[in-house]
Motif scaffolding. Structure first.
Motif, mmCIF file in Angstrom:
data_model
loop_
_atom_site.group_PDB
_atom_site.id
_atom_site.type_symbol
_atom_site.label_atom_id
_atom_site.label_comp_id
_atom_site.label_asym_id
_atom_site.label_seq_id
_atom_site.Cartn_x
_atom_site.Cartn_y
_atom_site.Cartn_z
ATOM 1 N N ILE A 18 54.749 16.418 28.713
ATOM 2 C CA ILE A 18 54.449 15.280 29.572
ATOM 3 C C ILE A 18 53.635 14.278 28.766
ATOM 4 O O ILE A 18 52.571 14.605 28.238
ATOM 5 C CB ILE A 18 53.674 15.732 30.822
ATOM 6 N N GLN A 19 54.157 13.098 28.646
ATOM 7 C CA GLN A 19 53.476 12.061 27.898
ATOM 8 C C GLN A 19 52.593 11.269 28.850
ATOM 9 O O GLN A 19 53.060 10.764 29.863
ATOM 10 C CB GLN A 19 54.489 11.127 27.231
ATOM 11 N N GLU A 20 51.338 11.210 28.523
ATOM 12 C CA GLU A 20 50.413 10.415 29.328
ATOM 13 C C GLU A 20 50.278 9.044 28.689
ATOM 14 O O GLU A 20 49.942 8.921 27.519
ATOM 15 C CB GLU A 20 49.044 11.084 29.404
ATOM 16 N N THR A 21 50.563 8.057 29.466
ATOM 17 C CA THR A 21 50.419 6.697 28.973
ATOM 18 C C THR A 21 49.159 6.101 29.583
ATOM 19 O O THR A 21 48.860 6.340 30.756
ATOM 20 C CB THR A 21 51.629 5.836 29.360
ATOM 21 N N PRO A 22 48.418 5.362 28.820
ATOM 22 C CA PRO A 22 47.214 4.752 29.386
ATOM 23 C C PRO A 22 47.601 3.740 30.454
ATOM 24 O O PRO A 22 48.600 3.024 30.341
ATOM 25 C CB PRO A 22 46.547 4.072 28.191
ATOM 26 N N GLY A 23 46.818 3.735 31.503
ATOM 27 C CA GLY A 23 47.098 2.830 32.611
ATOM 28 C C GLY A 23 46.861 1.389 32.229
ATOM 29 O O GLY A 23 46.199 1.082 31.233
ATOM 30 N N PRO A 28 47.114 -3.232 40.093
ATOM 31 C CA PRO A 28 47.164 -3.991 41.346
ATOM 32 C C PRO A 28 46.888 -3.126 42.575
ATOM 33 O O PRO A 28 46.630 -3.657 43.646
ATOM 34 C CB PRO A 28 48.586 -4.541 41.366
ATOM 35 N N LEU A 29 46.945 -1.805 42.442
ATOM 36 C CA LEU A 29 46.721 -0.931 43.589
ATOM 37 C C LEU A 29 45.253 -0.611 43.824
ATOM 38 O O LEU A 29 44.908 -0.048 44.857
ATOM 39 C CB LEU A 29 47.508 0.369 43.416
ATOM 40 N N ILE A 30 44.400 -0.935 42.864
ATOM 41 C CA ILE A 30 42.970 -0.670 43.010
ATOM 42 C C ILE A 30 42.285 -1.956 43.442
ATOM 43 O O ILE A 30 42.356 -2.970 42.760
ATOM 44 C CB ILE A 30 42.367 -0.148 41.691
ATOM 45 N N ALA A 31 41.625 -1.883 44.587
ATOM 46 C CA ALA A 31 40.928 -3.059 45.103
ATOM 47 C C ALA A 31 39.602 -3.205 44.367
ATOM 48 O O ALA A 31 38.785 -2.302 44.344
ATOM 49 C CB ALA A 31 40.690 -2.907 46.592
ATOM 50 N N ARG A 32 39.414 -4.340 43.784
ATOM 51 C CA ARG A 32 38.169 -4.602 43.068
ATOM 52 C C ARG A 32 37.471 -5.791 43.721
ATOM 53 O O ARG A 32 38.104 -6.715 44.187
ATOM 54 C CB ARG A 32 38.447 -4.913 41.600
ATOM 55 N N GLY A 33 36.157 -5.741 43.746
ATOM 56 C CA GLY A 33 35.391 -6.841 44.291
ATOM 57 C C GLY A 33 35.252 -6.813 45.803
ATOM 58 O O GLY A 33 34.827 -7.786 46.393
#
Length: 81
Positions: A18-23, A28-33
């Motif tokens: 399983i290759q893990e790719t950095p996010g 856009p799915l993480i609400a910031r602020g």
């Protein structure tokens, strides 16, 4: 009772890893602020709850305010250690 065991031939292909790719840096799915709005709305809900309970019983209102103040003091004490 005879059990026949079947030999499974080994695959010539290498095992798939399983290759893990950095996010992405901006997901856009993480609400910031939104933390300030969340804290304000939680405080408003707490005040509404205290007012609603206080409308029915003053003793329960004082108990809730005392427990809330005591928990804030305890959380600050634990964070400072």
């Amino acid at each position: 009772m005879n059990l026949y065991l079947q030999d499974i031939p080994a695959s010539d292909l290498p095992p798939k890893a399983i290759q893990e790719t950095p996010g992405p840096t901006k997901d856009p799915l993480i609400a910031r602020g939104l933390q300030k709005e969340q804290y304000v709305s939680i405080a408003i809900l707490a005040l509404i709850l205290i007012a609603a309970v206080g409308f029915f019983s003053r003793r329960v209102e004082y108990a809730i305010m005392f427990a809330f103040a005591l928990s804030i003091v305890f959380i600050a004490f634990v964070l400072l250690i």
